[in-house]
Design a protein around this motif. Structure first.
Motif, PDB file in Angstrom:
ATOM      1  N   ALA A  27      35.840  47.497  44.594  1.00 19.15           N
ATOM      2  CA  ALA A  27      36.572  47.273  43.632  1.00 19.15           C
ATOM      3  C   ALA A  27      37.596  46.151  43.827  1.00 19.15           C
ATOM      4  O   ALA A  27      38.091  44.771  42.322  1.00 19.15           O
ATOM      5  CB  ALA A  27      37.459  48.434  43.139  1.00 19.15           C
ATOM      6  N   CYS A  28      38.334  46.587  44.840  1.00 16.35           N
ATOM      7  CA  CYS A  28      39.500  45.243  45.053  1.00 16.35           C
ATOM      8  C   CYS A  28      39.013  43.639  45.318  1.00 16.35           C
ATOM      9  O   CYS A  28      39.568  42.484  44.480  1.00 16.35           O
ATOM     10  CB  CYS A  28      40.706  45.372  46.559  1.00 16.35           C
ATOM     11  SG  CYS A  28      41.239  46.612  45.854  1.00 16.35           S
ATOM     12  N   ASN A  38      37.407  42.211  41.952  1.00 17.66           N
ATOM     13  CA  ASN A  38      38.597  41.852  40.592  1.00 17.66           C
ATOM     14  C   ASN A  38      39.500  40.587  41.065  1.00 17.66           C
ATOM     15  O   ASN A  38      39.714  40.134  40.123  1.00 17.66           O
ATOM     16  CB  ASN A  38      39.690  43.365  40.165  1.00 17.66           C
ATOM     17  CG  ASN A  38      38.996  44.369  39.329  1.00 17.66           C
ATOM     18  OD1 ASN A  38      38.317  44.246  38.698  1.00 17.66           O
ATOM     19  ND2 ASN A  38      39.674  45.329  40.073  1.00 17.66           N
ATOM     20  N   GLU A  53      37.146  37.943  40.088  1.00 14.35           N
ATOM     21  CA  GLU A  53      37.622  37.804  38.331  1.00 14.35           C
ATOM     22  C   GLU A  53      38.755  37.125  38.147  1.00 14.35           C
ATOM     23  O   GLU A  53      38.285  35.977  37.474  1.00 14.35           O
ATOM     24  CB  GLU A  53      37.262  39.017  37.823  1.00 14.35           C
ATOM     25  CG  GLU A  53      36.176  39.957  38.543  1.00 14.35           C
ATOM     26  CD  GLU A  53      34.530  39.253  36.662  1.00 14.35           C
ATOM     27  OE1 GLU A  53      35.390  38.670  36.187  1.00 14.35           O
ATOM     28  OE2 GLU A  53      33.516  39.299  37.039  1.00 14.35           O
ATOM     29  N   LEU A  54      39.573  37.398  38.393  1.00 13.74           N
ATOM     30  CA  LEU A  54      41.000  37.085  37.861  1.00 13.74           C
ATOM     31  C   LEU A  54      41.206  35.429  38.725  1.00 13.74           C
ATOM     32  O   LEU A  54      41.608  34.866  37.592  1.00 13.74           O
ATOM     33  CB  LEU A  54      41.931  37.584  39.308  1.00 13.74           C
ATOM     34  CG  LEU A  54      43.740  37.257  38.476  1.00 13.74           C
ATOM     35  CD1 LEU A  54      43.634  37.768  37.092  1.00 13.74           C
ATOM     36  CD2 LEU A  54      44.384  38.175  39.572  1.00 13.74           C
ATOM     37  N   ALA A  58      46.776  38.852  42.957  1.00 14.76           N
ATOM     38  CA  ALA A  58      45.226  39.528  42.756  1.00 14.76           C
ATOM     39  C   ALA A  58      45.446  40.966  43.071  1.00 14.76           C
ATOM     40  O   ALA A  58      44.840  42.000  44.094  1.00 14.76           O
ATOM     41  CB  ALA A  58      43.979  39.153  43.574  1.00 14.76           C
ATOM     42  N   PHE A  84      46.473  45.405  41.668  1.00 18.65           N
ATOM     43  CA  PHE A  84      46.042  45.895  40.129  1.00 18.65           C
ATOM     44  C   PHE A  84      46.184  47.378  39.879  1.00 18.65           C
ATOM     45  O   PHE A  84      45.933  47.918  41.264  1.00 18.65           O
ATOM     46  CB  PHE A  84      43.599  45.601  40.019  1.00 18.65           C
ATOM     47  CG  PHE A  84      43.793  44.277  39.179  1.00 18.65           C
ATOM     48  CD1 PHE A  84      44.190  44.227  38.994  1.00 18.65           C
ATOM     49  CD2 PHE A  84      43.349  43.894  41.054  1.00 18.65           C
ATOM     50  CE1 PHE A  84      43.644  42.274  38.736  1.00 18.65           C
ATOM     51  CE2 PHE A  84      43.043  42.269  41.545  1.00 18.65           C
ATOM     52  CZ  PHE A  84      43.068  41.300  40.260  1.00 18.65           C
ATOM     53  N   THR A  89      40.767  48.899  35.289  1.00 18.21           N
ATOM     54  CA  THR A  89      40.666  47.740  35.947  1.00 18.21           C
ATOM     55  C   THR A  89      39.954  47.717  37.717  1.00 18.21           C
ATOM     56  O   THR A  89      39.190  47.934  38.002  1.00 18.21           O
ATOM     57  CB  THR A  89      41.840  46.888  36.130  1.00 18.21           C
ATOM     58  OG1 THR A  89      42.776  46.647  35.298  1.00 18.21           O
ATOM     59  CG2 THR A  89      41.317  45.292  36.654  1.00 18.21           C
ATOM     60  N   ILE A  90      40.905  48.754  38.324  1.00 20.68           N
ATOM     61  CA  ILE A  90      40.163  49.416  39.247  1.00 20.68           C
ATOM     62  C   ILE A  90      38.952  49.796  38.843  1.00 20.68           C
ATOM     63  O   ILE A  90      37.565  49.742  40.112  1.00 20.68           O
ATOM     64  CB  ILE A  90      41.563  50.531  40.462  1.00 20.68           C
ATOM     65  CG1 ILE A  90      42.127  49.857  40.180  1.00 20.68           C
ATOM     66  CG2 ILE A  90      40.374  50.958  41.235  1.00 20.68           C
ATOM     67  CD1 ILE A  90      44.039  50.674  40.630  1.00 20.68           C
ATOM     68  N   GLY A 130      35.720  47.528  38.538  1.00 22.77           N
ATOM     69  CA  GLY A 130      35.552  46.546  39.411  1.00 22.77           C
ATOM     70  C   GLY A 130      34.538  47.072  40.155  1.00 22.77           C
ATOM     71  O   GLY A 130      34.213  46.751  41.066  1.00 22.77           O
TER      72      GLY A 130
END
Length: 314
Positions: A117-118, A121, A124-125, A254, A256, A261-262, A265
């Motif tokens: 997930a980290c 995300n 994506e960012l 980056a 979150f 959001t977590i 992801g």
């Protein structure tokens, strides 16, 4: 049930505790594995501002043992990746059902949904576009996961930098178009040489070190993006802000904290993992039983030859 408690810096104790109770919207997970996260290492060293005892562990995978009466979509026996905020180094953990993602046929010691997930995300960012030149500074576990995700975005080049030849060889075998050992070659010079003097469109820092923060601007084009994905613990960091201002960099943090959001992801990462679009098979290199959790943490700190990621398996 057995649970590892960090009672003091450098020392876990295995204690016996009752099975966690679950609420109507929760599931009881029989833990299969819990990854050792770099964010936990300063707790173990005793250099972070935390009080002891601690019950760490958040990179959990396991099997549903019991489901609450209002849980829909999970049943006993289902293999899952789990987002847990604590107590992951134990035989069982209770979490909301919404914090679980089906793991399909992925081996549970590889179903590390939280670090996925980290990485998802962060990528994506970063906003990587087709044909971009991307520099990734740091080729540890998270750096290599991010590299694999970046490559799915269709960049022109993926340039990976690190201090270890072994890590760079792994990055090259996973698809990096070029690698840079920063102990032998200045990062900015190498990246600009590979990009016709322009610099990378996006540079992702994933080391958590002061030196990387000082270097990333020099290898990034004007109005490019700097992504800070490294976990910067310890003393305050300094950045060359005048240079970053002048070059009009977009600076993306980056990290979150919003649960939605977590979990978003994590869902995306597990879809990629269960479909075979990415694999962590060669990145989980060291596995330790619960009774050897101290050795797992020491190994993650020392990073012996061949090390990428340690997990505690149950």
């Amino acid at each position: 049930m057995r649970l590892a408690v960090l009672t003091e810096p450098g020392g876990f104790e295995i204690v016996e505790e009752p099975l966690p109770a679950i609420g109507p919207d929760e599931v009881l997970i029989r833990v299969a594995a819990c990854g050792v996260c770099a964010s936990e290492l300063d707790m173990y060293r005793g250099v972070s501002q935390v009080g002891y005892p601690l019950r760490p562990g958040h990179e959990v995978s396991g099997v549903v043992e019991r489901a609450g009466e209002r849980v829909d979509g999970f049943a006993p026996g289902d293999p899952v990746a789990v987002f847990a905020t604590t107590r992951g180094y134990g035989e069982y953990v209770a979490v909301p059902a919404g914090h679980c993602i089906h793991a399909g046929k992925v081996p549970l010691d590889l179903a590390l949904g939280e670090p996925l997930a980290c990485a998802v995300n962060a990528v994506e960012l970063a906003g990587i576009k087709l044909g971009d030149d991307v520099a990734i500074v740091g080729a540890g576990f998270m750096g290599q996961v991010i590299q694999r995700l970046v490559q799915l975005r269709g960049p022109r080049q993926v340039i990976v930098a690190d201090t270890r030849d072994e890590a760079l060889e792994r990055a090259a075998s996973s698809g990096a178009t070029a690698t840079v050992n920063v102990t032998r070659e200045p990062l900015a010079e190498a990246v600009r040489g590979l990009t016709g003097g322009a610099g990378a469109d996006v540079t992702i820092e994933i080391t958590g070190t002061q030196g990387a923060l000082e270097a990333i601007g020099g290898c990034t084009r004007m109005s490019g993006t700097l992504v800070i994905a490294g976990f910067h613990q310890g003393p305050p960091r300094q950045v060359p802000l005048a240079d970053w201002n002048w070059n009009a960099f977009r600076i993306a943090n980056a990290h979150f904290r919003k649960l939605a959001t977590i979990l978003g992801g994590m869902r995306a990462g597990m879809r990629l993992l269960t479909s075979g679009r990415i694999s962590l098979e060669d990145l989980v290199t060291h596995r330790f039983p619960l009774v050897s959790i101290d050795e797992a943490f020491r190994t993650a700190i020392e990073k012996p030859e061949g090390f990428v990621k340690a997990t505690v398996t149950l």
